[in-house]
Design an enzyme around this catalytic site. Sequence first.
Site, mmCIF file in Angstrom:
data_model
loop_
_atom_site.group_PDB
_atom_site.id
_atom_site.type_symbol
_atom_site.label_atom_id
_atom_site.label_comp_id
_atom_site.label_asym_id
_atom_site.label_seq_id
_atom_site.Cartn_x
_atom_site.Cartn_y
_atom_site.Cartn_z
ATOM 1 C CE1 TYR A 287 4.661 5.820 1.135
ATOM 2 C CE2 TYR A 287 5.197 3.494 1.031
ATOM 3 C CZ TYR A 287 5.624 4.784 0.846
ATOM 4 O OH TYR A 287 6.839 5.342 0.689
ATOM 5 C CD GLU B 137 6.290 8.284 -1.133
ATOM 6 O OE1 GLU B 137 6.893 7.830 0.035
ATOM 7 O OE2 GLU B 137 6.246 9.453 -1.581
#
Length: 401
Positions: free
Chosen positions: A119, A207
């Site tokens: 991530y 993101e």
Amino acid sequence: MNIHEYQAKQLLAQYGVPVPLGEVADTPEAAKKIADKIFSAGEKLAVIKSQIHAGGRGKGTFKNGFKGGVKLSKSADEIYEFAKNMLGQVLVTKQTGPDGRLVSKVLVAAAPEIKKELYCAVLLDRASSKPMIMVSTEGGMDIEEVAEKHPEKIVKETIDPAQGFYRYQGRKLARALGLKGDLIGNGAKFFAALYKTFWECDASMVEINPLCIVAGRDGKDGLVAVDAKIGLDDNALYRHPNIQAMRDLAEEAPLEIEASKFNLNYIKLDGSIACLVNGAGLAMATMDIIKHFGGEPANFLDVGGGASKEQVTAAFKIILSDPSVKGILVNIFGGIMQCDIIASGIVAAVKETHLKLPLVVRLEGNNVQLGKQILKDSGMTIITGDSMADAAQKVVKAVNA
């Protein structure tokens, strides 16, 4: 402003962030052609992804009964069948609510062999007022869940905007993710390109979840942004006409679109008491105090520091377009804005809209006495509040009655 995944990947690719080979389609036939290209390029697996402004697509269900807004496939024919079940259908996910969202486009892309999911995100760190890159080894999961259960697995690196992004920071983040060998250098390049996308596009957030270590055809592992989400600063869009053109009005609430035409900040909520306030902080406090006294706000509506009569009238029309509204609370602090101008706007709006709902007005600040006199002399049924608490109690009581 939010954009679709395929648009986010287009921007990322422009700045050198590796993304899977893929294109967007709006018909099953176009989806099949893209899949044919992908398989002809030597890829063994393709993915088709519904394009809506909501997460949880893979676990979502279409109202036609088809399950899953994200599907893997080994053939172009199967991609065609998936596209037939997705396009023109309403997808319901945990983020869309029961109404769901209409799918008008699908992204068809190569699905590389994933070895590990990670991530990363770039966003504004409000504590330091600087951009920050955040990474975690827990890719594929909601970052909120990781933060709650495993905060030690989130690593943050603040970037000084006056100095820019340094390569050593990229290597530091790469090591924090456990990358080794050539992947450390690849990671440093990846984070540099990601930060450049964030900075030069005036994004509020970029993101990548998941950021994947994938097996390359040459036998070497690489890093690829398998999924991407970008939020953009509305106030900076005038600098980016190419990004502004990416706005999908079909993904936005009609009342919010109407409000944007008058430079009003409006977000529809589920309650019955509408709020018309100047200033985001005061608007938040107004919603809180309505809830404190047992009511439910129907919207967030910030008319800004210098609203005109026309904007106030437009705000009333937008509020009254929501059938769930049973009462209105106007809470204005006259700093830059003058209370008499707001009062005149309220009177004009009440006349033009033929308002019959309970209306409570609390004015304070610049020219407040003149503003209150204008409301009093209007001859209309306008309830005044001496304080926020008084106004909130009065509007909750009037709506409940």
